[in-house]
Design an enzyme around this catalytic site. Sequence first.
Site, PDB file in Angstrom:
ATOM      1  N   GLU A 162       0.852  -1.193   0.000  1.00  0.00           N
ATOM      2  CA  GLU A 162       0.000   0.000   0.000  1.00  0.00           C
ATOM      3  C   GLU A 162       0.890   1.246   0.000  1.00  0.00           C
ATOM      4  O   GLU A 162       1.842   1.326   0.757  1.00  0.00           O
ATOM      5  CB  GLU A 162      -0.906  -0.016   1.244  1.00  0.00           C
ATOM      6  CG  GLU A 162      -1.882   1.127   1.295  1.00  0.00           C
ATOM      7  CD  GLU A 162      -2.618   1.290  -0.028  1.00  0.00           C
ATOM      8  OE1 GLU A 162      -3.292   0.347  -0.464  1.00  0.00           O
ATOM      9  OE2 GLU A 162      -2.502   2.369  -0.643  1.00  0.00           O
ATOM     10  N   LYS A 221       8.252  -1.635  -2.359  1.00  0.00           N
ATOM     11  CA  LYS A 221       7.617  -0.879  -1.272  1.00  0.00           C
ATOM     12  C   LYS A 221       8.681  -0.275  -0.349  1.00  0.00           C
ATOM     13  O   LYS A 221       8.641   0.915  -0.020  1.00  0.00           O
ATOM     14  CB  LYS A 221       6.669  -1.795  -0.493  1.00  0.00           C
ATOM     15  CG  LYS A 221       6.061  -1.173   0.748  1.00  0.00           C
ATOM     16  CD  LYS A 221       5.222   0.054   0.440  1.00  0.00           C
ATOM     17  CE  LYS A 221       4.961   0.854   1.696  1.00  0.00           C
ATOM     18  NZ  LYS A 221       4.210   2.067   1.469  1.00  0.00           N
ATOM     19  N   CYS A 277       6.204   4.494   9.455  1.00  0.00           N
ATOM     20  CA  CYS A 277       6.831   3.635   8.442  1.00  0.00           C
ATOM     21  C   CYS A 277       8.219   4.020   7.949  1.00  0.00           C
ATOM     22  O   CYS A 277       9.051   3.139   7.743  1.00  0.00           O
ATOM     23  CB  CYS A 277       5.888   3.495   7.261  1.00  0.00           C
ATOM     24  SG  CYS A 277       4.430   2.545   7.715  1.00  0.00           S
TER      25      CYS A 277
HETATM   26  N1  LIG Z   1       0.094   3.584   8.294  1.00  0.00           N
HETATM   27  C1  LIG Z   1       0.298   3.783   7.002  1.00  0.00           C
HETATM   28  O1  LIG Z   1       0.055   4.871   6.494  1.00  0.00           O
HETATM   29  C2  LIG Z   1       0.816   2.700   6.128  1.00  0.00           C
HETATM   30  C3  LIG Z   1       1.180   1.463   6.640  1.00  0.00           C
HETATM   31  N2  LIG Z   1       1.638   0.461   5.802  1.00  0.00           N
HETATM   32  C4  LIG Z   1       1.948  -0.864   6.329  1.00  0.00           C
HETATM   33  O2  LIG Z   1       0.712  -1.530   6.602  1.00  0.00           O
HETATM   34  C5  LIG Z   1       0.836  -2.384   7.737  1.00  0.00           C
HETATM   35  C6  LIG Z   1      -0.224  -2.037   8.766  1.00  0.00           C
HETATM   36  O3  LIG Z   1       0.021  -0.717   9.202  1.00  0.00           O
HETATM   37  P1  LIG Z   1      -1.079   0.091  10.044  1.00  0.00           P
HETATM   38  O4  LIG Z   1      -2.415  -0.136   9.451  1.00  0.00           O
HETATM   39  O5  LIG Z   1      -0.564   1.475  10.164  1.00  0.00           O
HETATM   40  O6  LIG Z   1      -0.984  -0.671  11.449  1.00  0.00           O
HETATM   41  P2  LIG Z   1      -2.006  -0.561  12.683  1.00  0.00           P
HETATM   42  O7  LIG Z   1      -1.201  -0.872  13.883  1.00  0.00           O
HETATM   43  O8  LIG Z   1      -2.780   0.704  12.601  1.00  0.00           O
HETATM   44  O9  LIG Z   1      -3.043  -1.757  12.419  1.00  0.00           O
HETATM   45  C7  LIG Z   1      -2.710  -3.108  12.466  1.00  0.00           C
HETATM   46  C8  LIG Z   1      -3.869  -3.864  13.121  1.00  0.00           C
HETATM   47  O10 LIG Z   1      -3.626  -5.270  13.015  1.00  0.00           O
HETATM   48  C9  LIG Z   1      -4.191  -5.893  14.151  1.00  0.00           C
HETATM   49  N3  LIG Z   1      -3.627  -7.248  14.302  1.00  0.00           N
HETATM   50  C10 LIG Z   1      -2.351  -7.607  14.576  1.00  0.00           C
HETATM   51  N4  LIG Z   1      -2.230  -8.940  14.580  1.00  0.00           N
HETATM   52  C11 LIG Z   1      -3.452  -9.464  14.308  1.00  0.00           C
HETATM   53  C12 LIG Z   1      -3.959 -10.782  14.157  1.00  0.00           C
HETATM   54  N5  LIG Z   1      -3.154 -11.841  14.280  1.00  0.00           N
HETATM   55  N6  LIG Z   1      -5.267 -10.944  13.889  1.00  0.00           N
HETATM   56  C13 LIG Z   1      -6.082  -9.858  13.757  1.00  0.00           C
HETATM   57  N7  LIG Z   1      -5.646  -8.595  13.864  1.00  0.00           N
HETATM   58  C14 LIG Z   1      -4.357  -8.383  14.140  1.00  0.00           C
HETATM   59  C15 LIG Z   1      -3.842  -4.955  15.287  1.00  0.00           C
HETATM   60  O11 LIG Z   1      -4.691  -5.164  16.390  1.00  0.00           O
HETATM   61  C16 LIG Z   1      -4.041  -3.589  14.611  1.00  0.00           C
HETATM   62  O12 LIG Z   1      -5.339  -3.048  14.842  1.00  0.00           O
HETATM   63  C17 LIG Z   1       2.277  -2.224   8.220  1.00  0.00           C
HETATM   64  O13 LIG Z   1       3.055  -3.254   7.666  1.00  0.00           O
HETATM   65  C18 LIG Z   1       2.693  -0.900   7.642  1.00  0.00           C
HETATM   66  O14 LIG Z   1       4.078  -0.844   7.399  1.00  0.00           O
HETATM   67  C19 LIG Z   1       1.731   0.665   4.457  1.00  0.00           C
HETATM   68  C20 LIG Z   1       1.369   1.863   3.896  1.00  0.00           C
HETATM   69  C21 LIG Z   1       0.871   2.974   4.673  1.00  0.00           C
HETATM   70  O1  LIG Z   2       4.354   3.177   4.027  1.00  0.00           O
HETATM   71  C1  LIG Z   2       3.801   4.116   4.583  1.00  0.00           C
HETATM   72  O2  LIG Z   2       3.449   4.125   5.755  1.00  0.00           O
HETATM   73  C2  LIG Z   2       3.556   5.400   3.863  1.00  0.00           C
HETATM   74  O3  LIG Z   2       4.619   6.297   4.296  1.00  0.00           O
HETATM   75  C3  LIG Z   2       4.520   7.614   3.772  1.00  0.00           C
HETATM   76  O4  LIG Z   2       3.282   8.203   4.167  1.00  0.00           O
HETATM   77  P1  LIG Z   2       3.070   8.893   5.596  1.00  0.00           P
HETATM   78  O5  LIG Z   2       4.171   8.497   6.516  1.00  0.00           O
HETATM   79  O6  LIG Z   2       1.677   8.598   5.990  1.00  0.00           O
HETATM   80  O7  LIG Z   2       3.132  10.455   5.312  1.00  0.00           O
HETATM   81  P2  LIG Z   2       4.141  11.375   4.452  1.00  0.00           P
HETATM   82  O8  LIG Z   2       3.357  12.396   3.761  1.00  0.00           O
HETATM   83  O9  LIG Z   2       5.065  10.563   3.620  1.00  0.00           O
HETATM   84  O10 LIG Z   2       4.982  12.112   5.590  1.00  0.00           O
HETATM   85  C4  LIG Z   2       5.924  11.416   6.389  1.00  0.00           C
HETATM   86  C5  LIG Z   2       6.692  12.408   7.244  1.00  0.00           C
HETATM   87  O11 LIG Z   2       7.567  13.199   6.434  1.00  0.00           O
HETATM   88  C6  LIG Z   2       7.331  14.568   6.678  1.00  0.00           C
HETATM   89  N1  LIG Z   2       7.610  15.307   5.416  1.00  0.00           N
HETATM   90  C7  LIG Z   2       6.988  14.958   4.267  1.00  0.00           C
HETATM   91  C8  LIG Z   2       7.269  15.622   3.092  1.00  0.00           C
HETATM   92  C9  LIG Z   2       8.205  16.667   3.084  1.00  0.00           C
HETATM   93  O12 LIG Z   2       8.521  17.313   2.049  1.00  0.00           O
HETATM   94  N2  LIG Z   2       8.810  16.996   4.249  1.00  0.00           N
HETATM   95  C10 LIG Z   2       8.544  16.340   5.429  1.00  0.00           C
HETATM   96  O13 LIG Z   2       9.145  16.663   6.468  1.00  0.00           O
HETATM   97  C11 LIG Z   2       5.887  14.649   7.138  1.00  0.00           C
HETATM   98  O14 LIG Z   2       5.631  15.822   7.850  1.00  0.00           O
HETATM   99  C12 LIG Z   2       5.798  13.400   7.991  1.00  0.00           C
HETATM  100  O15 LIG Z   2       6.318  13.626   9.266  1.00  0.00           O
HETATM  101  C13 LIG Z   2       4.550   7.551   2.244  1.00  0.00           C
HETATM  102  O16 LIG Z   2       4.379   8.873   1.728  1.00  0.00           O
HETATM  103  C14 LIG Z   2       3.459   6.642   1.716  1.00  0.00           C
HETATM  104  O17 LIG Z   2       3.565   6.526   0.302  1.00  0.00           O
HETATM  105  C15 LIG Z   2       3.599   5.260   2.352  1.00  0.00           C
HETATM  106  O18 LIG Z   2       2.561   4.410   1.933  1.00  0.00           O
END
Ligand SMILES: NC(=O)C1=CN([C@@H]2O[C@H](COP(=O)(O)OP(=O)(O)OC[C@H]3O[C@@H](n4cnc5c(N)ncnc54)[C@H](O)[C@@H]3O)[C@@H](O)[C@H]2O)C=CC1
Ligand SMILES: O=C(O)[C@H]1O[C@H](OP(=O)(O)OP(=O)(O)OC[C@H]2O[C@@H](n3ccc(=O)[nH]c3=O)[C@H](O)[C@@H]2O)[C@H](O)[C@@H](O)[C@@H]1O
Length: 463
Positions: A162, A221, A277
């Site tokens: 994602e 990713k 992340c």
């Molecule tokens: N937060 C973001 O913006 C992004 C995160 N990712 C990736 O996506 C993944 C998930 O990240 P988040 O959604 O931020 O994490 P999160 O911590 O918000 O959500 C994960 C959820 O999974 C649940 N969980 C864990 N083990 C479980 C199990 N065995 N059965 C059922 N539920 C279970 C937890 O209770 C929790 O609610 C990570 O690998 C992260 O690196 C990728 C892109 C964007």
């Molecule tokens: O794998 C993930 O979790 C995600 O991580 C980032 O998304 P996110 O961390 O939600 O937000 P960003 O907009 O990337 O910002 C990350 C941090 O960098 C900072 N940032 C961003 C941009 C910039 O120019 N300068 C800067 O300091 C933001 O304030 C924030 O603290 C990536 O942008 C997503 O594509 C990815 O899916």
Amino acid sequence: MKITKICCIGAGYVGGPTMAVIAQKCPHIQVTVVDLNAERIAAWNDDNVDNIPIYEPGLSAVVAEARGRNLFFSTDVEKAIDEAQLIFISVNTPTKTYGKGKGMAADLKYIELCARQIAQVAKDNKIVVEKSTLPVRTAEAIKNILDHTGNGVQFQILSNPEFLAEGTAVQDLLHPDRILIGGDTTPEGQNAIQALVDVYANWVPTDTILTTNVWSSELSKLTANAFLAQRISSINALSELCEKTGADVNEVARAIGMDSRIGSKFLKSSVGFGGSCFQKDILNLVYIAKSYGLNEVADYWEQVIIMNDHQKRRFSTKIVQTLYNTVASKKIAFLGWAFKKDTNDTRESAAIYVANDLINEQAHIAVYDPKVSSVKVLADLDYLETRSHDANVAQVQSFSNPYEACQGSHAIAVLTEWDEFTTYDWLKIYDGMQKPAFVFDGRNLLDRNKLETIGFVYQGIGA
Ligand SMILES: NC(=O)C1=CN([C@@H]2O[C@H](COP(=O)(O)OP(=O)(O)OC[C@H]3O[C@@H](n4cnc5c(N)ncnc54)[C@H](O)[C@@H]3O)[C@@H](O)[C@H]2O)C=CC1
Ligand SMILES: O=C(O)[C@H]1O[C@H](OP(=O)(O)OP(=O)(O)OC[C@H]2O[C@@H](n3ccc(=O)[nH]c3=O)[C@H](O)[C@@H]2O)[C@H](O)[C@@H](O)[C@@H]1O
């Protein structure tokens, strides 16, 4: 295969919004999001859709449209696995805090638990999709567990990372730059890829749906996050040089960003990147490189983290130095605690580390963030285990009104770029502060000229 039932394990920042958008755009598919965390599931099911556990612009409307129709949130993990043809794994993959790879490698224990549960429950063939961010070659481990502990049914493993960013999750999901799907090159693997392509094709143009082998998808990713974070550390490194030389980092960023080969995005100098992340994924990349003996590769990417830590520390040091080398018993107002605007997520937010440094110097911190609760602020500080909970309570107070947070303070530090901060009555804030009234703008958000005319001593980043 035509997909009519999807299950997603993990109702977090990725699982929740992603499945809500799939359900909205594919009314013919039943989408069930499951989680072990009953409180989180209850919040997703709250009658008042504004109480869902994640704040994202536009998300509550999407949930309101699909929930109860073809979008369901449940704690019954086994039932959802049993019924689904396609299962997304979207659980957390934090940095390991113990054992081999501590502080670097991704902790895959939640992923393994999911794989074992799927294997145990599945009574017919399933497509298992890695939505979580995972180290390259994790699919191999998942496949191994599924094949050795399953009931003799066939599993296809896909990687579908994602790329959404928090704060813009719904827009990113509705209009993704690309969808990446990695799978086996066998005919069965290609069929599984096609089934997932068909789901996304309900709203994503097919020419932006990219298919690769599993390993390229997994590594892409980590690479995308590493490149994005590297741009921020690069411009932040230059911000320090700007402060010494009289150059202005905003002008430098604009000048280089107009070169189409460089591009203008992700060149905003700041107090340092946060979020769940960037740091975790780069550490993971560094660990993988080291595990293959690629030390130069590992050192190259580790520098992105070293620079980011330096930038956060530099900000707190600047505050102390400017306030005559002591902040003991001084009130410092923090505008913003979230790691970026338009989210209630505070994971790895720079604010936590800056506050921790200032509390070590015995400052009193007054926090205002439009979406972060006082409980969360304290929990974030407690998590660092620098001092006792009571000691944090004594030094930090949260306010629900920004003017009260700033009242009587010696300095204001802007930690998050919330739009509303630019709309405040800054003359009123100035009148209520100790003099000289300092503003440390960690986001280069506020209007320097306006603030200096009022009488503030203003310091931004890199200018
Ligand atoms: N937060 C973001 O913006 C992004 C995160 N990712 C990736 O996506 C993944 C998930 O990240 P988040 O959604 O931020 O994490 P999160 O911590 O918000 O959500 C994960 C959820 O999974 C649940 N969980 C864990 N083990 C479980 C199990 N065995 N059965 C059922 N539920 C279970 C937890 O209770 C929790 O609610 C990570 O690998 C992260 O690196 C990728 C892109 C964007
Ligand atoms: O794998 C993930 O979790 C995600 O991580 C980032 O998304 P996110 O961390 O939600 O937000 P960003 O907009 O990337 O910002 C990350 C941090 O960098 C900072 N940032 C961003 C941009 C910039 O120019 N300068 C800067 O300091 C933001 O304030 C924030 O603290 C990536 O942008 C997503 O594509 C990815 O899916």
